[in-house]
Every structure is written in C-alpha cells, then in structure tokens.
Design a protein around this motif. Structure first.
Motif, PDB file in Angstrom:
ATOM      1  N   GLY A   1       0.775  -1.231   0.000  1.00 17.79           N
ATOM      2  CA  GLY A   1       0.000   0.000   0.000  1.00 17.79           C
ATOM      3  C   GLY A   1       0.807   1.280   0.000  1.00 17.79           C
ATOM      4  N   ARG A   2       2.020   1.255   0.529  1.00 17.74           N
ATOM      5  CA  ARG A   2       2.827   2.477   0.576  1.00 17.74           C
ATOM      6  C   ARG A   2       3.503   2.773  -0.755  1.00 17.74           C
ATOM      7  NH1 ARG A   2       6.425   2.996   5.791  1.00 17.74           N
ATOM      8  NH2 ARG A   2       6.720   4.965   4.728  1.00 17.74           N
ATOM      9  N   ILE A   3       3.601   1.771  -1.605  1.00 20.82           N
ATOM     10  CA  ILE A   3       4.229   1.951  -2.916  1.00 20.82           C
ATOM     11  C   ILE A   3       3.162   2.423  -3.899  1.00 20.82           C
ATOM     12  CG2 ILE A   3       5.357   0.790  -4.858  1.00 20.82           C
ATOM     13  CD1 ILE A   3       6.598  -1.131  -2.832  1.00 20.82           C
ATOM     14  N   ARG A   4       3.536   3.428  -4.671  1.00 22.88           N
ATOM     15  CA  ARG A   4       2.640   3.926  -5.716  1.00 22.88           C
ATOM     16  C   ARG A   4       3.206   3.511  -7.069  1.00 22.88           C
ATOM     17  NH1 ARG A   4      -1.341   7.416  -4.624  1.00 22.88           N
ATOM     18  NH2 ARG A   4      -0.907   8.738  -6.417  1.00 22.88           N
ATOM     19  N   GLN A   5       2.356   2.920  -7.862  1.00 24.80           N
ATOM     20  CA  GLN A   5       2.767   2.480  -9.193  1.00 24.80           C
ATOM     21  C   GLN A   5       2.330   3.510 -10.228  1.00 24.80           C
ATOM     22  OE1 GLN A   5       0.890  -1.459  -9.319  1.00 24.80           O
ATOM     23  NE2 GLN A   5       2.971  -2.241  -9.541  1.00 24.80           N
ATOM     24  N   THR A   6       3.210   3.733 -11.172  1.00 27.58           N
ATOM     25  CA  THR A   6       2.931   4.680 -12.248  1.00 27.58           C
ATOM     26  C   THR A   6       2.556   3.896 -13.496  1.00 27.58           C
ATOM     27  OG1 THR A   6       4.572   6.189 -11.322  1.00 27.58           O
ATOM     28  CG2 THR A   6       3.889   6.587 -13.594  1.00 27.58           C
ATOM     29  N   SER A   7       1.516   4.336 -14.173  1.00 27.34           N
ATOM     30  CA  SER A   7       1.111   3.701 -15.427  1.00 27.34           C
ATOM     31  C   SER A   7       0.697   4.767 -16.429  1.00 27.34           C
ATOM     32  CB  SER A   7      -0.035   2.707 -15.186  1.00 27.34           C
ATOM     33  OG  SER A   7      -1.129   3.362 -14.593  1.00 27.34           O
ATOM     34  N   LEU A   8       0.688   4.386 -17.693  1.00 21.00           N
ATOM     35  CA  LEU A   8       0.306   5.311 -18.759  1.00 21.00           C
ATOM     36  C   LEU A   8      -1.198   5.523 -18.788  1.00 21.00           C
ATOM     37  CD1 LEU A   8       2.397   4.113 -21.847  1.00 21.00           C
ATOM     38  CD2 LEU A   8       2.835   6.078 -20.382  1.00 21.00           C
ATOM     39  N   THR A   9      -1.596   6.742 -19.110  1.00 21.21           N
ATOM     40  CA  THR A   9      -2.991   7.036 -19.405  1.00 21.21           C
ATOM     41  C   THR A   9      -3.195   6.861 -20.905  1.00 21.21           C
ATOM     42  OG1 THR A   9      -2.519   9.360 -19.821  1.00 21.21           O
ATOM     43  CG2 THR A   9      -3.092   8.750 -17.530  1.00 21.21           C
TER      44      THR A   9
END
Length: 139
Positions: free
Chosen positions: A84-92
């Motif tokens: 939960g503390r990790i934020r994942q980045t993804s493309l829009t």
C-alpha cells in the motif's frame, strides 16, 4: 581521448541525446520523459524507484519526471495492490498516444545514426553494446 572506447561511446550517446531531444520537442518531451513513458508502455505499472533504476537517474529526479508527466495527464499513480505504501505509475490513454508519436521521432534519429551501417553491422553493434553492458554488470 579520441579512439578510446569510453570516450567514443560517450560522444555517440551525447550526439544521440541532442538529436533525440530535438526530435522529441515535437511531442514536448525530453529524453528522460521519453524513457520513462517507453518503459511504462513496455513493462506496465512501475514504481518511481523501479523507473529511476531503469532510466539511470536518481529517485528524486524520477519523482520530478513522473510529477511533470502526471500534471500533463500522461501517467497516473495508483496504490500498489499488495504494498500500500508503494505507488505504481502507469500510462494514461493520452500517454499511450503520445509515446506512439514519440517513438516515430526517436526511430528517425536512430535510423539517421546508423544510416551508414549495413544491416549485419547494425545487429553486430547492438550485440557488442549489450556485451559491454553485461561485462560491467549492468542490466
């Protein structure tokens, strides 16, 4: 220095970056932003730390890159499904569209860079560069 492998490699890298930056201006991207978007396209959601390692920048620099891309609505950050503390980045969707256009710009620069090489020489160049990376223990 001329003729030394490290120096010539750096010159080639610098020349490529300058030309790619010029081409990427059409998409309002830098090389670093392009690299982050391309990795997200290729590998799906990644943490900023993973992106930083793969783009060879510091975590702080990658956080700035991702924040800028997020402001432009090219990426989004979501909580990791397990950590939960990790934020994942993804493309829009906008990110997918922009990276497709940016690939064309970078491919044109790559084609110009190796225009004087035959197809077997191009493959050999890639093989040799990959060998150099492996020899130094990088991914």
């Amino acid at each position: 220095m001329e003729g030394r492998v490290g120096y010539e490699l750096k010159r080639a890298q610098q020349a490529f970056c300058v030309a790619a930056d010029e081409g990427l201006r059409v998409a309002s991207l830098t090389n670093a932003q392009y690299a982050a978007l391309a990795l997200l396209e290729q590998d799906g959601p990644l943490s900023s730390a993973d992106l930083a390692r793969r783009c060879y920048v510091t975590p702080q620099t990658m956080n700035q890159i991702v924040a800028g891309l997020e402001t432009r609505a090219l990426v989004r950050r979501d909580a990791h499904p397990v950590h939960g503390r990790i934020r994942q980045t993804s493309l829009t969707e906008a990110g997918h569209a922009l990276i497709a256009a940016a690939h064309e710009q970078v491919r044109a620069v790559e084609a110009a860079m190796v225009a004087e090489l035959s197809e077997p020489e191009r493959h050999e160049l890639v093989r040799l560069l990959q060998s150099c990376v492996r020899a130094l223990g990088a991914r």
